[in-house]
Motif scaffolding. Sequence first.
Motif, PDB file in Angstrom:
ATOM      1  N   LEU A   7     -45.609 -34.716 -42.140  1.00 56.70           N
ATOM      2  CA  LEU A   7     -46.036 -33.370 -41.780  1.00 56.70           C
ATOM      3  C   LEU A   7     -45.761 -33.217 -40.293  1.00 56.70           C
ATOM      4  CD1 LEU A   7     -47.439 -30.681 -42.415  1.00 56.70           C
ATOM      5  CD2 LEU A   7     -49.634 -31.840 -42.082  1.00 56.70           C
ATOM      6  N   THR A   8     -44.949 -32.236 -39.945  1.00 56.67           N
ATOM      7  CA  THR A   8     -44.497 -32.081 -38.567  1.00 56.67           C
ATOM      8  C   THR A   8     -44.677 -30.644 -38.101  1.00 56.67           C
ATOM      9  OG1 THR A   8     -42.767 -33.673 -39.138  1.00 56.67           O
ATOM     10  CG2 THR A   8     -42.564 -32.589 -37.025  1.00 56.67           C
ATOM     11  N   ILE A   9     -45.138 -30.484 -36.859  1.00 62.33           N
ATOM     12  CA  ILE A   9     -45.223 -29.164 -36.229  1.00 62.33           C
ATOM     13  C   ILE A   9     -44.171 -29.135 -35.128  1.00 62.33           C
ATOM     14  CG2 ILE A   9     -46.661 -27.551 -34.923  1.00 62.33           C
ATOM     15  CD1 ILE A   9     -49.093 -28.934 -36.227  1.00 62.33           C
ATOM     16  N   LEU A  10     -43.403 -28.060 -35.118  1.00 60.63           N
ATOM     17  CA  LEU A  10     -42.308 -27.941 -34.161  1.00 60.63           C
ATOM     18  C   LEU A  10     -42.318 -26.568 -33.505  1.00 60.63           C
ATOM     19  CD1 LEU A  10     -40.971 -29.171 -37.136  1.00 60.63           C
ATOM     20  CD2 LEU A  10     -39.555 -30.145 -35.372  1.00 60.63           C
ATOM     21  N   TYR A  11     -41.651 -26.475 -32.368  1.00 60.93           N
ATOM     22  CA  TYR A  11     -41.477 -25.190 -31.688  1.00 60.93           C
ATOM     23  C   TYR A  11     -39.984 -24.923 -31.595  1.00 60.93           C
ATOM     24  CZ  TYR A  11     -41.373 -21.605 -28.114  1.00 60.93           C
ATOM     25  OH  TYR A  11     -41.131 -20.436 -27.430  1.00 60.93           O
ATOM     26  N   VAL A  44     -34.471 -34.771 -39.866  1.00 70.42           N
ATOM     27  CA  VAL A  44     -34.366 -33.769 -40.940  1.00 70.42           C
ATOM     28  C   VAL A  44     -35.264 -32.572 -40.633  1.00 70.42           C
ATOM     29  CG1 VAL A  44     -34.911 -33.322 -43.379  1.00 70.42           C
ATOM     30  CG2 VAL A  44     -33.609 -35.361 -42.735  1.00 70.42           C
ATOM     31  N   SER A  45     -36.472 -32.835 -40.125  1.00 70.84           N
ATOM     32  CA  SER A  45     -37.401 -31.742 -39.800  1.00 70.84           C
ATOM     33  C   SER A  45     -36.812 -30.824 -38.736  1.00 70.84           C
ATOM     34  CB  SER A  45     -38.740 -32.309 -39.321  1.00 70.84           C
ATOM     35  OG  SER A  45     -39.373 -33.022 -40.364  1.00 70.84           O
ATOM     36  N   LYS A  46     -36.272 -31.401 -37.672  1.00 72.35           N
ATOM     37  CA  LYS A  46     -35.670 -30.581 -36.613  1.00 72.35           C
ATOM     38  C   LYS A  46     -34.474 -29.795 -37.150  1.00 72.35           C
ATOM     39  CE  LYS A  46     -36.956 -33.053 -32.442  1.00 72.35           C
ATOM     40  NZ  LYS A  46     -36.479 -33.730 -31.230  1.00 72.35           N
ATOM     41  N   THR A  47     -33.648 -30.447 -37.942  1.00 72.44           N
ATOM     42  CA  THR A  47     -32.443 -29.799 -38.474  1.00 72.44           C
ATOM     43  C   THR A  47     -32.797 -28.628 -39.386  1.00 72.44           C
ATOM     44  OG1 THR A  47     -31.248 -31.893 -38.342  1.00 72.44           O
ATOM     45  CG2 THR A  47     -30.293 -30.179 -39.751  1.00 72.44           C
ATOM     46  N   HIS A  68     -40.300 -28.816 -47.271  1.00 73.43           N
ATOM     47  CA  HIS A  68     -40.885 -27.482 -47.267  1.00 73.43           C
ATOM     48  C   HIS A  68     -41.001 -27.061 -45.806  1.00 73.43           C
ATOM     49  CE1 HIS A  68     -41.987 -28.263 -51.460  1.00 73.43           C
ATOM     50  NE2 HIS A  68     -42.410 -29.436 -51.041  1.00 73.43           N
ATOM     51  N   VAL A  69     -40.507 -25.880 -45.487  1.00 66.60           N
ATOM     52  CA  VAL A  69     -40.502 -25.438 -44.089  1.00 66.60           C
ATOM     53  C   VAL A  69     -40.990 -24.001 -43.999  1.00 66.60           C
ATOM     54  CG1 VAL A  69     -38.077 -24.712 -44.178  1.00 66.60           C
ATOM     55  CG2 VAL A  69     -39.104 -25.248 -41.979  1.00 66.60           C
ATOM     56  N   TYR A  70     -41.682 -23.730 -42.898  1.00 70.02           N
ATOM     57  CA  TYR A  70     -42.123 -22.372 -42.582  1.00 70.02           C
ATOM     58  C   TYR A  70     -41.954 -22.186 -41.084  1.00 70.02           C
ATOM     59  CZ  TYR A  70     -45.369 -18.388 -42.025  1.00 70.02           C
ATOM     60  OH  TYR A  70     -45.945 -17.179 -41.720  1.00 70.02           O
ATOM     61  N   VAL A  71     -41.173 -21.171 -40.711  1.00 75.46           N
ATOM     62  CA  VAL A  71     -40.998 -20.801 -39.303  1.00 75.46           C
ATOM     63  C   VAL A  71     -41.652 -19.438 -39.134  1.00 75.46           C
ATOM     64  CG1 VAL A  71     -39.380 -20.343 -37.427  1.00 75.46           C
ATOM     65  CG2 VAL A  71     -38.822 -22.078 -39.152  1.00 75.46           C
ATOM     66  N   ARG A  72     -42.709 -19.401 -38.331  1.00 75.65           N
ATOM     67  CA  ARG A  72     -43.442 -18.148 -38.121  1.00 75.65           C
ATOM     68  C   ARG A  72     -42.686 -17.228 -37.166  1.00 75.65           C
ATOM     69  NH1 ARG A  72     -49.717 -19.626 -37.025  1.00 75.65           N
ATOM     70  NH2 ARG A  72     -48.958 -19.294 -34.914  1.00 75.65           N
ATOM     71  N   LEU A  76     -43.323 -20.850 -34.025  1.00 73.41           N
ATOM     72  CA  LEU A  76     -43.983 -22.099 -34.373  1.00 73.41           C
ATOM     73  C   LEU A  76     -43.530 -22.435 -35.787  1.00 73.41           C
ATOM     74  CD1 LEU A  76     -46.020 -24.200 -33.307  1.00 73.41           C
ATOM     75  CD2 LEU A  76     -47.790 -22.962 -34.565  1.00 73.41           C
ATOM     76  N   ALA A  77     -43.227 -23.693 -36.027  1.00 71.73           N
ATOM     77  CA  ALA A  77     -42.701 -24.096 -37.332  1.00 71.73           C
ATOM     78  C   ALA A  77     -43.425 -25.362 -37.803  1.00 71.73           C
ATOM     79  CB  ALA A  77     -41.206 -24.368 -37.235  1.00 71.73           C
ATOM     80  N   ALA A  78     -43.407 -25.554 -39.114  1.00 66.38           N
ATOM     81  CA  ALA A  78     -43.961 -26.776 -39.683  1.00 66.38           C
ATOM     82  C   ALA A  78     -43.093 -27.199 -40.856  1.00 66.38           C
ATOM     83  CB  ALA A  78     -45.400 -26.566 -40.140  1.00 66.38           C
ATOM     84  N   VAL A  79     -42.995 -28.505 -41.033  1.00 68.76           N
ATOM     85  CA  VAL A  79     -42.212 -29.081 -42.126  1.00 68.76           C
ATOM     86  C   VAL A  79     -43.079 -30.109 -42.833  1.00 68.76           C
ATOM     87  CG1 VAL A  79     -40.159 -30.422 -42.737  1.00 68.76           C
ATOM     88  CG2 VAL A  79     -40.037 -28.740 -40.896  1.00 68.76           C
ATOM     89  N   LEU A  80     -43.063 -30.047 -44.158  1.00 65.66           N
ATOM     90  CA  LEU A  80     -43.754 -31.021 -44.993  1.00 65.66           C
ATOM     91  C   LEU A  80     -42.698 -31.686 -45.863  1.00 65.66           C
ATOM     92  CD1 LEU A  80     -46.484 -32.187 -46.011  1.00 65.66           C
ATOM     93  CD2 LEU A  80     -46.409 -30.432 -47.793  1.00 65.66           C
TER      94      LEU A  80
END
Length: 165
Positions: A7-11, A44-47, A68-72, A76-80
């Motif tokens: 589970l990753t949170i990204l910007y 993979v999450s960053k890509t 699974h990815v969601y970019v708001r 702000l983004a998160a990947v599971l």
Amino acid sequence: MVKLYALTILYKNPTSVMQLAAAYDVESFSFFQKNSIKEFMGFVSKTIVERTQTSARQSVKEGEYMCHVYVRADNLAAVLISDHEYPRRVAHTLLTKVMDDFATKHPPSTWPTLKEVTSDFRQINTYLAKYQNPVEADALTKMQNDLDETKIILNSVIRFTSTIR
């Protein structure tokens, strides 16, 4: 049994994608593979965040994993990263919750200046552990599971009573 691995949170800023927080469950891998697996999942999450449009959700198959990815809208983004059996609705519910909690603790104005992999958002580990069992973590999934079990029992009772007559 369903499994969550990362589970990753990204910007997502205009020039790059920064990883702000991450949690991994790589216990099922050998000691010598764990670091490589974490690096692979981080890459993979960053890509996938780079390739996902703003205000979009998607689930992408990557080898034996589902990403699974969601970019708001605020970038702000998160990947599971899970196995193929993990329910998509539960995965996207988790992504929304974890980003809302992160945004509450870290205002949007701080995201571009946060150091990669922030250590003061420990709730991400709790989320990864709690959501390992989607039936227990998600009320709607639990209710559906209970309804399915009730339906099986009722069908058995109906069949049994019809054989008695």
